[in-house]
Motif scaffolding. Sequence first.
Motif, PDB file in Angstrom:
ATOM      1  N   SER A  61       1.183  -1.017  -0.353  1.00  0.00           N
ATOM      2  CA  SER A  61       0.261   0.263   0.226  1.00  0.00           C
ATOM      3  C   SER A  61       0.635   1.001   0.332  1.00  0.00           C
ATOM      4  O   SER A  61       0.224   1.862  -0.324  1.00  0.00           O
ATOM      5  CB  SER A  61      -1.363  -0.453   0.977  1.00  0.00           C
ATOM      6  OG  SER A  61      -1.659  -1.125   1.391  1.00  0.00           O
ATOM      7  N   GLU A  62       1.896   0.877   0.552  1.00  0.00           N
ATOM      8  CA  GLU A  62       2.861   2.581   1.217  1.00  0.00           C
ATOM      9  C   GLU A  62       3.125   2.590  -0.692  1.00  0.00           C
ATOM     10  O   GLU A  62       3.899   3.701  -0.910  1.00  0.00           O
ATOM     11  CB  GLU A  62       4.167   2.090   2.312  1.00  0.00           C
ATOM     12  CG  GLU A  62       3.137   2.347   3.856  1.00  0.00           C
ATOM     13  CD  GLU A  62       4.506   1.719   4.534  1.00  0.00           C
ATOM     14  OE1 GLU A  62       5.645   1.606   3.953  1.00  0.00           O
ATOM     15  OE2 GLU A  62       3.647   1.222   5.477  1.00  0.00           O
ATOM     16  N   LYS A  63       4.316   1.150  -0.768  1.00  0.00           N
ATOM     17  CA  LYS A  63       4.508   1.358  -1.968  1.00  0.00           C
ATOM     18  C   LYS A  63       4.374   2.161  -3.447  1.00  0.00           C
ATOM     19  O   LYS A  63       4.389   3.053  -3.626  1.00  0.00           O
ATOM     20  CB  LYS A  63       5.327  -0.003  -2.864  1.00  0.00           C
ATOM     21  CG  LYS A  63       6.238   0.153  -1.515  1.00  0.00           C
ATOM     22  CD  LYS A  63       7.708  -0.606  -1.768  1.00  0.00           C
ATOM     23  CE  LYS A  63       8.202  -0.653  -3.143  1.00  0.00           C
ATOM     24  NZ  LYS A  63      10.202   0.476  -2.743  1.00  0.00           N
ATOM     25  N   ARG A  64       2.590   1.729  -3.064  1.00  0.00           N
ATOM     26  CA  ARG A  64       1.370   1.682  -4.688  1.00  0.00           C
ATOM     27  C   ARG A  64       1.021   3.551  -3.816  1.00  0.00           C
ATOM     28  O   ARG A  64       0.228   4.054  -5.162  1.00  0.00           O
ATOM     29  CB  ARG A  64       0.660   1.142  -4.597  1.00  0.00           C
ATOM     30  CG  ARG A  64       1.619  -0.017  -4.984  1.00  0.00           C
ATOM     31  CD  ARG A  64       2.068   0.323  -7.146  1.00  0.00           C
ATOM     32  NE  ARG A  64       1.030   0.521  -7.943  1.00  0.00           N
ATOM     33  CZ  ARG A  64       0.760   1.719  -9.080  1.00  0.00           C
ATOM     34  NH1 ARG A  64       1.566   2.314  -8.216  1.00  0.00           N
ATOM     35  NH2 ARG A  64      -0.320   1.773  -8.861  1.00  0.00           N
ATOM     36  N   ASN A  65       0.953   3.826  -2.659  1.00  0.00           N
ATOM     37  CA  ASN A  65       0.220   5.301  -2.032  1.00  0.00           C
ATOM     38  C   ASN A  65      -0.791   4.736  -2.323  1.00  0.00           C
ATOM     39  O   ASN A  65      -1.562   5.352  -3.387  1.00  0.00           O
ATOM     40  CB  ASN A  65       0.999   6.170  -3.349  1.00  0.00           C
ATOM     41  CG  ASN A  65       0.416   7.650  -2.460  1.00  0.00           C
ATOM     42  OD1 ASN A  65       0.419   7.343  -0.958  1.00  0.00           O
ATOM     43  ND2 ASN A  65       0.168   8.699  -3.166  1.00  0.00           N
ATOM     44  N   VAL A  66      -1.777   3.812  -2.243  1.00  0.00           N
ATOM     45  CA  VAL A  66      -3.188   3.402  -2.536  1.00  0.00           C
ATOM     46  C   VAL A  66      -3.510   3.358  -0.461  1.00  0.00           C
ATOM     47  O   VAL A  66      -2.787   2.607   0.052  1.00  0.00           O
ATOM     48  CB  VAL A  66      -3.078   2.352  -3.489  1.00  0.00           C
ATOM     49  CG1 VAL A  66      -3.619   3.055  -4.639  1.00  0.00           C
ATOM     50  CG2 VAL A  66      -3.044   1.082  -3.501  1.00  0.00           C
ATOM     51  N   GLU A  67      -4.642   2.581  -0.063  1.00  0.00           N
ATOM     52  CA  GLU A  67      -5.183   2.673   0.786  1.00  0.00           C
ATOM     53  C   GLU A  67      -5.340   1.242   0.778  1.00  0.00           C
ATOM     54  O   GLU A  67      -5.210   0.484  -0.136  1.00  0.00           O
ATOM     55  CB  GLU A  67      -6.869   2.360   1.400  1.00  0.00           C
ATOM     56  CG  GLU A  67      -7.110   4.509   1.203  1.00  0.00           C
ATOM     57  CD  GLU A  67      -6.099   4.849   2.186  1.00  0.00           C
ATOM     58  OE1 GLU A  67      -6.436   4.342   2.863  1.00  0.00           O
ATOM     59  OE2 GLU A  67      -6.038   6.207   1.905  1.00  0.00           O
ATOM     60  N   PRO A 115      -7.624  -1.145   2.065  1.00  0.00           N
ATOM     61  CA  PRO A 115      -8.820  -1.968   1.529  1.00  0.00           C
ATOM     62  C   PRO A 115      -8.727  -2.333   0.058  1.00  0.00           C
ATOM     63  O   PRO A 115      -8.186  -3.584  -0.411  1.00  0.00           O
ATOM     64  CB  PRO A 115      -9.876  -1.305   2.572  1.00  0.00           C
ATOM     65  CG  PRO A 115      -9.188  -0.827   2.936  1.00  0.00           C
ATOM     66  CD  PRO A 115      -8.055  -0.202   2.923  1.00  0.00           C
ATOM     67  N   THR A 116      -8.262  -1.367  -0.402  1.00  0.00           N
ATOM     68  CA  THR A 116      -7.934  -1.554  -1.404  1.00  0.00           C
ATOM     69  C   THR A 116      -6.325  -1.994  -2.032  1.00  0.00           C
ATOM     70  O   THR A 116      -6.596  -3.051  -3.189  1.00  0.00           O
ATOM     71  CB  THR A 116      -7.480  -0.158  -3.163  1.00  0.00           C
ATOM     72  OG1 THR A 116      -8.549   1.221  -2.381  1.00  0.00           O
ATOM     73  CG2 THR A 116      -7.155  -0.361  -4.140  1.00  0.00           C
ATOM     74  N   THR A 117      -5.634  -2.399  -1.727  1.00  0.00           N
ATOM     75  CA  THR A 117      -4.329  -3.352  -2.172  1.00  0.00           C
ATOM     76  C   THR A 117      -5.101  -5.481  -1.290  1.00  0.00           C
ATOM     77  O   THR A 117      -4.729  -5.134  -2.259  1.00  0.00           O
ATOM     78  CB  THR A 117      -3.510  -3.015  -1.254  1.00  0.00           C
ATOM     79  OG1 THR A 117      -2.770  -1.480  -1.123  1.00  0.00           O
ATOM     80  CG2 THR A 117      -2.298  -3.652  -1.193  1.00  0.00           C
ATOM     81  N   THR A 118      -5.899  -4.853  -0.714  1.00  0.00           N
ATOM     82  CA  THR A 118      -6.377  -6.065  -0.289  1.00  0.00           C
ATOM     83  C   THR A 118      -6.749  -6.988  -1.693  1.00  0.00           C
ATOM     84  O   THR A 118      -7.409  -8.144  -1.713  1.00  0.00           O
ATOM     85  CB  THR A 118      -6.994  -6.558   1.060  1.00  0.00           C
ATOM     86  OG1 THR A 118      -6.310  -5.056   2.140  1.00  0.00           O
ATOM     87  CG2 THR A 118      -7.903  -7.767   1.465  1.00  0.00           C
ATOM     88  N   LYS A 119      -7.648  -6.127  -1.777  1.00  0.00           N
ATOM     89  CA  LYS A 119      -8.570  -6.215  -2.858  1.00  0.00           C
ATOM     90  C   LYS A 119      -7.917  -7.070  -3.928  1.00  0.00           C
ATOM     91  O   LYS A 119      -7.987  -7.374  -5.206  1.00  0.00           O
ATOM     92  CB  LYS A 119     -10.104  -5.099  -3.453  1.00  0.00           C
ATOM     93  CG  LYS A 119     -11.048  -5.104  -2.171  1.00  0.00           C
ATOM     94  CD  LYS A 119     -11.929  -4.048  -3.228  1.00  0.00           C
ATOM     95  CE  LYS A 119     -12.894  -3.843  -1.972  1.00  0.00           C
ATOM     96  NZ  LYS A 119     -13.772  -2.502  -2.076  1.00  0.00           N
TER      97      LYS A 119
END
Length: 142
Positions: free
Chosen positions: A54-60, A62-66
């Motif tokens: 999530s940090e590396k892609r700068n996304v939340e 829950p989004t990374t989990t999906k």
Amino acid sequence: MKPHKQLFYEYATLHRPYMNQLNAQLAPFHLSLPLWLMMRILYHEGEHTISRLSEKRNVEKPTTTKMVQRLEELQLVEARSGSDRRTRNIHLTEHGLEVSQQAEAKISHYQESLLEGVSEEERLLVARVLQDISKNIVKYKG
């Protein structure tokens, strides 16, 4: 047109067609660009937690989990329990490694074709300028 406006206009003009073409290049692998970018991190850097991805892609998260769930459905990644049972370490499967290599080669070929006639010096200059702009975006307070 002022030089700074020209730079951003050219970037805006090429962005969507480039992203669309990347998605078209990834479609045979059943991947979208966001999924590929997640796999690319795992391919080049190895195992990561959901939080780190999530940090590396700068996304939340829950989004990374999906996204990780979708990659698991495609049998491209697996999750292992971390040292703490609450964390999961995500890594590429053998199939995921093969797909990563194939997709990377296909995208690299496409990108090289786009840079035909552009010298290595010019490529490096543009890369540095874009990196500087990216840093300034992060620092910008508005």
